[in-house]
Motif scaffolding. Structure first.
Motif, PDB file in Angstrom:
ATOM      1  N   CYS A   1      42.158  38.367   7.805  1.00 28.04           N
ATOM      2  CA  CYS A   1      43.449  38.899   8.263  1.00 28.04           C
ATOM      3  C   CYS A   1      43.520  40.408   8.088  1.00 28.04           C
ATOM      4  O   CYS A   1      44.099  41.116   8.927  1.00 28.04           O
ATOM      5  CB  CYS A   1      44.598  38.241   7.502  1.00 28.04           C
ATOM      6  SG  CYS A   1      44.972  36.561   8.049  1.00 28.04           S
ATOM      7  N   ARG A   2      42.933  40.902   6.992  1.00 24.41           N
ATOM      8  CA  ARG A   2      42.957  42.344   6.746  1.00 24.41           C
ATOM      9  C   ARG A   2      42.015  43.094   7.678  1.00 24.41           C
ATOM     10  O   ARG A   2      42.254  44.262   7.996  1.00 24.41           O
ATOM     11  CB  ARG A   2      42.584  42.635   5.285  1.00 24.41           C
ATOM     12  CG  ARG A   2      43.551  42.039   4.281  1.00 24.41           C
ATOM     13  CD  ARG A   2      43.394  42.677   2.907  1.00 24.41           C
ATOM     14  NE  ARG A   2      42.102  42.414   2.290  1.00 24.41           N
ATOM     15  CZ  ARG A   2      41.866  41.355   1.525  1.00 24.41           C
ATOM     16  NH1 ARG A   2      42.815  40.440   1.319  1.00 24.41           N
ATOM     17  NH2 ARG A   2      40.686  41.188   0.971  1.00 24.41           N
TER      18      ARG A   2
ATOM     19  N   ASP B   1      43.545  40.845  15.366  1.00 23.11           N
ATOM     20  CA  ASP B   1      43.552  39.849  16.446  1.00 23.11           C
ATOM     21  C   ASP B   1      42.886  38.544  16.023  1.00 23.11           C
ATOM     22  O   ASP B   1      42.368  37.804  16.873  1.00 23.11           O
ATOM     23  CB  ASP B   1      42.866  40.412  17.688  1.00 23.11           C
ATOM     24  CG  ASP B   1      41.420  40.846  17.415  1.00 23.11           C
ATOM     25  OD1 ASP B   1      41.026  40.917  16.230  1.00 23.11           O
ATOM     26  OD2 ASP B   1      40.697  41.111  18.393  1.00 23.11           O
ATOM     27  N   LEU B   2      42.899  38.223  14.722  1.00 19.61           N
ATOM     28  CA  LEU B   2      42.255  37.001  14.226  1.00 19.61           C
ATOM     29  C   LEU B   2      42.773  35.766  14.950  1.00 19.61           C
ATOM     30  O   LEU B   2      42.005  34.850  15.263  1.00 19.61           O
ATOM     31  CB  LEU B   2      42.481  36.861  12.716  1.00 19.61           C
ATOM     32  CG  LEU B   2      41.934  35.589  12.059  1.00 19.61           C
ATOM     33  CD1 LEU B   2      40.419  35.485  12.225  1.00 19.61           C
ATOM     34  CD2 LEU B   2      42.319  35.551  10.571  1.00 19.61           C
TER      35      LEU B   2
ATOM     36  N   PRO C   1      42.708  29.887  15.593  1.00 22.78           N
ATOM     37  CA  PRO C   1      41.875  29.037  16.436  1.00 22.78           C
ATOM     38  C   PRO C   1      40.533  28.744  15.756  1.00 22.78           C
ATOM     39  O   PRO C   1      39.942  29.630  15.129  1.00 22.78           O
ATOM     40  CB  PRO C   1      41.668  29.879  17.704  1.00 22.78           C
ATOM     41  CG  PRO C   1      42.791  30.849  17.705  1.00 22.78           C
ATOM     42  CD  PRO C   1      43.089  31.139  16.270  1.00 22.78           C
ATOM     43  N   VAL C   2      40.084  27.521  15.864  1.00 18.90           N
ATOM     44  CA  VAL C   2      38.815  27.110  15.254  1.00 18.90           C
ATOM     45  C   VAL C   2      37.920  26.498  16.320  1.00 18.90           C
ATOM     46  O   VAL C   2      38.316  25.558  17.016  1.00 18.90           O
ATOM     47  CB  VAL C   2      39.044  26.093  14.115  1.00 18.90           C
ATOM     48  CG1 VAL C   2      37.704  25.580  13.601  1.00 18.90           C
ATOM     49  CG2 VAL C   2      39.837  26.728  12.983  1.00 18.90           C
ATOM     50  N   HIS C   3      36.718  27.041  16.434  1.00 24.15           N
ATOM     51  CA  HIS C   3      35.697  26.488  17.317  1.00 24.15           C
ATOM     52  C   HIS C   3      34.801  25.598  16.455  1.00 24.15           C
ATOM     53  O   HIS C   3      33.765  26.043  15.945  1.00 24.15           O
ATOM     54  CB  HIS C   3      34.894  27.607  17.969  1.00 24.15           C
ATOM     55  CG  HIS C   3      35.744  28.683  18.591  1.00 24.15           C
ATOM     56  ND1 HIS C   3      36.417  28.503  19.780  1.00 24.15           N
ATOM     57  CD2 HIS C   3      36.033  29.945  18.182  1.00 24.15           C
ATOM     58  CE1 HIS C   3      37.077  29.614  20.083  1.00 24.15           C
ATOM     59  NE2 HIS C   3      36.867  30.490  19.128  1.00 24.15           N
ATOM     60  N   LEU C   4      35.211  24.356  16.262  1.00 28.05           N
ATOM     61  CA  LEU C   4      34.494  23.418  15.385  1.00 28.05           C
ATOM     62  C   LEU C   4      33.567  22.544  16.213  1.00 28.05           C
ATOM     63  O   LEU C   4      34.019  21.790  17.082  1.00 28.05           O
ATOM     64  CB  LEU C   4      35.487  22.545  14.616  1.00 28.05           C
ATOM     65  CG  LEU C   4      34.895  21.372  13.826  1.00 28.05           C
ATOM     66  CD1 LEU C   4      33.989  21.867  12.702  1.00 28.05           C
ATOM     67  CD2 LEU C   4      36.009  20.486  13.270  1.00 28.05           C
ATOM     68  N   PHE C   5      32.265  22.627  15.932  1.00 23.81           N
ATOM     69  CA  PHE C   5      31.303  21.768  16.628  1.00 23.81           C
ATOM     70  C   PHE C   5      31.611  20.308  16.316  1.00 23.81           C
ATOM     71  O   PHE C   5      31.876  19.941  15.171  1.00 23.81           O
ATOM     72  CB  PHE C   5      29.880  22.107  16.194  1.00 23.81           C
ATOM     73  CG  PHE C   5      29.349  23.393  16.767  1.00 23.81           C
ATOM     74  CD1 PHE C   5      28.788  23.424  18.031  1.00 23.81           C
ATOM     75  CD2 PHE C   5      29.419  24.568  16.036  1.00 23.81           C
ATOM     76  CE1 PHE C   5      28.301  24.606  18.557  1.00 23.81           C
ATOM     77  CE2 PHE C   5      28.932  25.763  16.554  1.00 23.81           C
ATOM     78  CZ  PHE C   5      28.372  25.785  17.827  1.00 23.81           C
TER      79      PHE C   5
ATOM     80  N   ALA D   1      35.822  36.098  15.226  1.00 23.79           N
ATOM     81  CA  ALA D   1      35.889  37.039  14.107  1.00 23.79           C
ATOM     82  C   ALA D   1      34.830  36.740  13.058  1.00 23.79           C
ATOM     83  O   ALA D   1      34.326  37.650  12.389  1.00 23.79           O
ATOM     84  CB  ALA D   1      37.274  36.994  13.469  1.00 23.79           C
ATOM     85  N   ALA D   2      34.471  35.472  12.908  1.00 26.18           N
ATOM     86  CA  ALA D   2      33.520  35.075  11.869  1.00 26.18           C
ATOM     87  C   ALA D   2      33.022  33.669  12.156  1.00 26.18           C
ATOM     88  O   ALA D   2      33.501  32.993  13.076  1.00 26.18           O
ATOM     89  CB  ALA D   2      34.169  35.144  10.485  1.00 26.18           C
ATOM     90  N   GLY D   3      32.073  33.228  11.349  1.00 24.04           N
ATOM     91  CA  GLY D   3      31.567  31.866  11.454  1.00 24.04           C
ATOM     92  C   GLY D   3      31.270  31.309  10.082  1.00 24.04           C
ATOM     93  O   GLY D   3      30.951  32.064   9.152  1.00 24.04           O
TER      94      GLY D   3
END
Length: 649
Positions: free
Chosen positions: A126-127, A131-132, A170-174, A193-195
């Motif tokens: 968030c910091r 746009d997280l 939002p989560v892109h969960l396989f 933003a990250a994985g």
């Protein structure tokens, strides 16, 4: 005063431990809170009748039965030392993220520590990313852990996602298990933003882990790892019961499944590493592949199809995921022939010439080749890197116009890996760079170089971690398997084996003979004393001047930021104060590094004889290397005096 039979209120006699037991029991809840309020008071729904308090107490008392039982057993059986180990320390980011045995405790991998880690990661993101809530986070998992233990990788990935979804991220969960490289690949492709990848790679079956990737697709490294840990420590208490709500991944509109898209894009991008598809289609070689009970089978099969090959023959006992790894004593193909037994037996039966083995999360690759004498040559990581480095540069050069600028071409390796790419770069006029150990450093450097318009053709670490090109800023066993197959096919068409070509490379660029050793020391003050002695070997601030009668011409001490080979005496590599790492360069061409392990109580020694081109006596080089290495370990570490344990003790 509390019920003394209740583990949460039972005293151990250690106030600090009592505090940690209470915190653990208070925070370690079941994954799914009651879907509806439960009236424990029996008379109504408000005021002082006890019903709302009863509902609250029920929510607070619902704890993970598997981890709660472990703590109860330790409390009841007097296992206070084990309790302190589990509850009075926390996991920290090492070279491979957070990694530890599964089980109860703040120093273990479980529901609570994964939720805590995700809460801290969320707060940190968030910091860093305003746009997280647009970019989101990618989450993947391997096939570790039994469902009944409550620590399966899929479950922990689901809890990771639940924390983020509960904060409208939002989560892109396989939807299914994937190779570790798919997570950083998806981070870049989806501009997340990250994985987070839930995996412990090739660790023992008892372990699991939590690997974090940044928006550039590379693993986090300093200072982000320390900053995220600090953020985790500020977010230890679970925010709400929704953190355990696994149902969020099915009901939240913010959850997407990137599996089909990412797999399709990855296989399309893999074409950039295929140079001889026509030859591949007619390749007479047979390949055997083991996925070591992990995720690799289907993905390596698809990679072979992309390259135009017939499918590799899978090892049936190891083809399907199994978190118990029943057919291997350890799920690490780096161990060589002893753990490749089933693969080699199948290759003999099928008359296959090449064995490929990916580790359980498919980011590492082991390779073996049948020799003329009917035995098997299992390549070390350094040897395979010599072959892949040659192959990737040669194909890059073939594809370029005459005036191609080789000064913008790079190869990368970790500092404890073979210097063969350095010798290669010196002859071919390209660039070679070293990084600190761990592919996270390579991944971040790849991103910096490519952003500046450079081409990175190959990168590796000696522990069988390879990256051909820059498809993804992470070691990748899937793409490497296909590239090795094509290289073997091409060489076979030239009547050469992989091993023969390896010796051709060494004849051209100089033999590089490597050895890895270690000693075990369970006493941190002793380790500190050993390295302090090395740094003051011949008086205050004076390092050793020779080893085994050979002059030491350069010293690099990454811990102190010192490099005697540079005019200013300053080390180019980042200073790492969390451990010790000193490299000695000897006049005869031997380079040796002493390094403490970030995950084990070991002092490791990586040594290599880097010979000049034209030397054709590797056995002589090997004998001298063994002599120098033994002398270095004896004189610098003093194993008998310091009660160090050798690998064969």
């Amino acid at each position: 005063m509390g019920d003394t039979n209740d583990p949460e209120h039972r005293s151990t006699g250690d106030p600090q431990l009592d505090k940690e037991v209470h915190r653990w029991m208070s925070w370690d809840r079941l994954s799914s809170p009651p879907p509806l309020p439960v009236d424990l008071g029996g008379s109504g729904s408000g005021g002082g009748d006890g019903s709302s308090g009863g509902v609250l107490m029920l929510l607070l008392s619902l704890q993970n039965t598997w981890t709660r039982a472990q703590v109860e057993v330790l409390l009841g059986g007097g296992g206070l030392a084990e309790l302190r180990s589990r509850l009075c320390s926390r996991m920290s980011f090492g070279t491979a993220g957070l990694r530890a045995p599964m089980g109860a405790g703040f120093s273990r991998v479980n529901d609570l520590t994964v939720i805590q880690s995700t809460q801290g990661l969320y707060s940190y993101l968030c910091r860093c990313f305003p746009d997280l809530r647009v970019r989101g986070v990618v989450v993947g998992f391997d096939t570790r852990g039994q469902e009944e233990s409550g620590c399966s990788s899929q479950r922990l990935a689901t809890l990771t996602s639940a924390v983020l979804l509960s904060r409208n991220v939002p989560v892109h969960l396989f939807s299914s298990f994937v190779p570790t490289p798919y997570v950083p690949y998806a981070v870049k492709k989806l501009e997340a933003a990250a994985g987070v990848m839930i995996t412990a790679s090739h660790n023992p079956k008892e372990d699991n882990g939590y690997k974090v990737y940044w928006s550039n697709g590379a693993q986090i490294c300093s200072p982000r790892d320390k900053e995220i840990l600090q953020s985790i420590e500020q977010q230890l208490e679970p925010w709400s019961p929704s953190c355990w709500d696994e149902g969020l991944v099915k009901t939240s509109p913010l959850r997407t499944d990137p599996l089909v898209q990412i797999n399709s894009c990855y296989m399309d991008d893999l074409n950039a590493l295929c140079f001889h598809r026509g030859l591949n289609r007619t390749c007479p070689l047979k390949f055997v592949h083991s996925s070591f009970h992990g995720v690799g089978h289907a993905f390596v099969q698809q990679a072979f199809q992309t390259f135009g090959f017939a499918l590799p023959i899978p090892v049936p006992e190891q083809k399907d995921p199994d978190p118990d790894f029943p057919s291997v004593r350890c799920p690490n193909p780096e161990e060589g022939e002893s753990v490749l037994e089933l693969s080699l037996l199948l290759a003999e039966k099928e008359d296959a010439q090449i064995v490929l083995a990916t580790d359980p999360d498919a980011d590492r690759l082991a390779v073996a080749e049948k020799t003329a004498g009917c035995g098997w040559k299992v390549f070390t990581g350094n040897e395979l890197a010599a072959l892949l480095g040659w192959w990737m540069f040669w194909n890059w050069k073939e594809a370029q116009p005459v005036a191609a600028d080789s000064q913008k071409v790079y190869m990368l390796a970790t500092t404890v890996s073979s210097k063969i790419l350095q010798a290669f770069a010196r002859v071919e006029g390209i660039n070679f760079e070293e990084t600190l150990p761990g592919f996270k450093w390579i991944g971040n450097r790849i991103q910096e170089l490519t952003a500046a318009g450079n081409t990175v053709v190959f990168s590796f670490e000696e522990s069988i971690g390879f990256l051909c090109g820059s498809l993804v800023p992470e070691k990748d066993g899937v793409s490497s398997a296909a590239v090795v197959a094509e290289m073997a096919s091409y060489l076979h068409n030239k009547n050469l084996s992989l091993n023969q070509q390896l010796h051709n490379i060494y004849q051209t660029y100089g033999y590089h003979v490597s050895q890895t050793s270690y000693v075990i020391c369970n006493d941190p003050p002793t380790v500190q004393r050993i390295f302090s002695r090395i740094r003051n070997f011949d008086g205050d601030g004076s390092y050793p001047k020779s080893c085994g009668g050979v002059q030491i011409v350069h010293i690099r001490d990454v811990t102190k930021g010192y490099d005697s080979s540079r005019p200013d005496g300053r080390c180019v590599l980042p200073v790492v104060s969390s451990g010790h790492m000193i490299t000695f360069t000897l006049q005869n061409g031997v380079v040796a590094t002493l390094r403490t392990s970030g995950t084990e109580p070991k002092i490791k020694c990586y040594s290599e004889f880097c010979a000049t081109p034209g030397c054709s006596e590797p056995s002589v080089l090997g004998a001298e290397l063994r002599r120098i290495t033994a002398t270095l370990l004896d004189d610098f570490l003093e194993p008998d005096k310091n009660n160090l344990i050798g690998p064969n003790s």
